[in-house]
Scaffold this motif. Structure first.
Motif, mmCIF file in Angstrom:
data_model
loop_
_atom_site.group_PDB
_atom_site.id
_atom_site.type_symbol
_atom_site.label_atom_id
_atom_site.label_comp_id
_atom_site.label_asym_id
_atom_site.label_seq_id
_atom_site.Cartn_x
_atom_site.Cartn_y
_atom_site.Cartn_z
ATOM 1 N N LYS A 68 -32.247 36.610 -6.260
ATOM 2 C CA LYS A 68 -33.107 35.965 -6.407
ATOM 3 C C LYS A 68 -32.160 35.104 -5.318
ATOM 4 C CE LYS A 68 -30.956 33.637 -10.690
ATOM 5 N NZ LYS A 68 -31.262 33.926 -11.471
ATOM 6 N N ILE A 69 -32.997 33.696 -4.964
ATOM 7 C CA ILE A 69 -32.457 32.734 -3.926
ATOM 8 C C ILE A 69 -33.134 31.250 -4.597
ATOM 9 C CG2 ILE A 69 -32.101 33.751 -1.933
ATOM 10 C CD1 ILE A 69 -34.275 32.842 -0.623
ATOM 11 N N ASP A 70 -32.560 30.182 -4.156
ATOM 12 C CA ASP A 70 -33.184 28.950 -4.174
ATOM 13 C C ASP A 70 -34.194 28.600 -2.852
ATOM 14 O OD1 ASP A 70 -34.283 26.509 -4.894
ATOM 15 O OD2 ASP A 70 -32.596 25.908 -6.529
ATOM 16 N N ILE A 71 -35.496 28.099 -2.880
ATOM 17 C CA ILE A 71 -35.562 28.239 -1.649
ATOM 18 C C ILE A 71 -35.497 26.751 -1.287
ATOM 19 C CG2 ILE A 71 -38.339 29.742 -2.309
ATOM 20 C CD1 ILE A 71 -39.819 27.546 -3.010
ATOM 21 N N ARG A 72 -34.890 26.180 -2.281
ATOM 22 C CA ARG A 72 -34.802 24.101 -1.492
ATOM 23 C C ARG A 72 -33.644 24.593 -0.363
ATOM 24 N NH1 ARG A 72 -34.313 21.906 -6.928
ATOM 25 N NH2 ARG A 72 -33.193 23.475 -7.538
ATOM 26 N N HIS A 73 -33.268 25.504 -0.369
ATOM 27 C CA HIS A 73 -31.890 25.647 0.929
ATOM 28 C C HIS A 73 -31.748 26.807 1.309
ATOM 29 C CE1 HIS A 73 -29.425 25.817 -2.806
ATOM 30 N NE2 HIS A 73 -30.403 25.173 -3.392
ATOM 31 N N ASP A 74 -31.895 27.197 0.861
ATOM 32 C CA ASP A 74 -31.398 29.506 0.978
ATOM 33 C C ASP A 74 -32.252 29.645 2.378
ATOM 34 O OD1 ASP A 74 -28.897 29.113 -0.812
ATOM 35 O OD2 ASP A 74 -30.630 29.635 -2.528
ATOM 36 N N ASP A 75 -32.031 30.528 2.755
ATOM 37 C CA ASP A 75 -32.602 31.405 4.108
ATOM 38 C C ASP A 75 -33.717 32.276 3.270
ATOM 39 O OD1 ASP A 75 -33.969 32.534 6.346
ATOM 40 O OD2 ASP A 75 -32.048 32.674 7.190
ATOM 41 N N MET A 76 -34.931 32.384 3.333
ATOM 42 C CA MET A 76 -35.942 32.918 3.118
ATOM 43 C C MET A 76 -35.900 34.127 3.864
ATOM 44 S SD MET A 76 -39.547 31.242 0.985
ATOM 45 C CE MET A 76 -40.414 31.185 2.262
ATOM 46 N N GLU A 77 -36.351 34.280 5.062
ATOM 47 C CA GLU A 77 -35.999 35.262 5.842
ATOM 48 C C GLU A 77 -35.406 36.219 5.066
ATOM 49 O OE1 GLU A 77 -37.611 34.131 9.599
ATOM 50 O OE2 GLU A 77 -38.749 32.431 8.703
ATOM 51 N N GLN A 78 -34.516 36.077 5.454
ATOM 52 C CA GLN A 78 -33.101 36.578 5.220
ATOM 53 C C GLN A 78 -33.248 37.510 4.026
ATOM 54 O OE1 GLN A 78 -31.129 37.766 8.702
ATOM 55 N NE2 GLN A 78 -29.870 39.495 7.016
ATOM 56 N N PHE A 79 -33.528 36.717 3.000
ATOM 57 C CA PHE A 79 -33.679 37.527 1.682
ATOM 58 C C PHE A 79 -34.589 38.329 1.962
ATOM 59 C CE2 PHE A 79 -35.596 36.759 -2.849
ATOM 60 C CZ PHE A 79 -34.659 37.480 -2.963
ATOM 61 N N MET A 80 -35.577 38.001 2.283
ATOM 62 C CA MET A 80 -36.825 38.874 2.253
ATOM 63 C C MET A 80 -37.323 39.921 3.129
ATOM 64 S SD MET A 80 -40.304 36.285 2.300
ATOM 65 C CE MET A 80 -41.070 37.615 1.434
#
Length: 79
Positions: free
Chosen positions: A65-77
């Motif tokens: 998991k990542i926190d969408i408020r400040h983590d890089d969502m594109e990299q995570f996906m």
């Protein structure tokens, strides 16, 4: 949905999720899961819906998991 919400960053509140169906899984805390698809869901949690959430996680089926408020969502996906 998630990418649009993530653009609001730290300004996200419980109200931003009002239009989406959720499963309430909290016990002692407010925890709501919003299913995206078979691979992802968003988990929003906090002590009160009157205050900003403590976390807003994008969660993979494997539990990462990542926190969408400040983590890089594109990299995570992409992982």
């Amino acid at each position: 949905m998630v990418q649009d919400l993530a653009q609001s960053g730290q300004d996200l509140t419980w109200n931003d999720f009002d239009d989406y169906p959720y499963e309430d899984i909290g016990s002692g805390l407010y925890i709501r899961n919003y299913k995206i698809d078979e691979d992802y869901h968003v988990s929003v949690g906090g002590a009160s819906i009157e205050k900003k959430p403590l976390y807003i996680y994008l969660v993979k089926a494997n539990g990462e998991k990542i926190d969408i408020r400040h983590d890089d969502m594109e990299q995570f996906m992409l992982k």
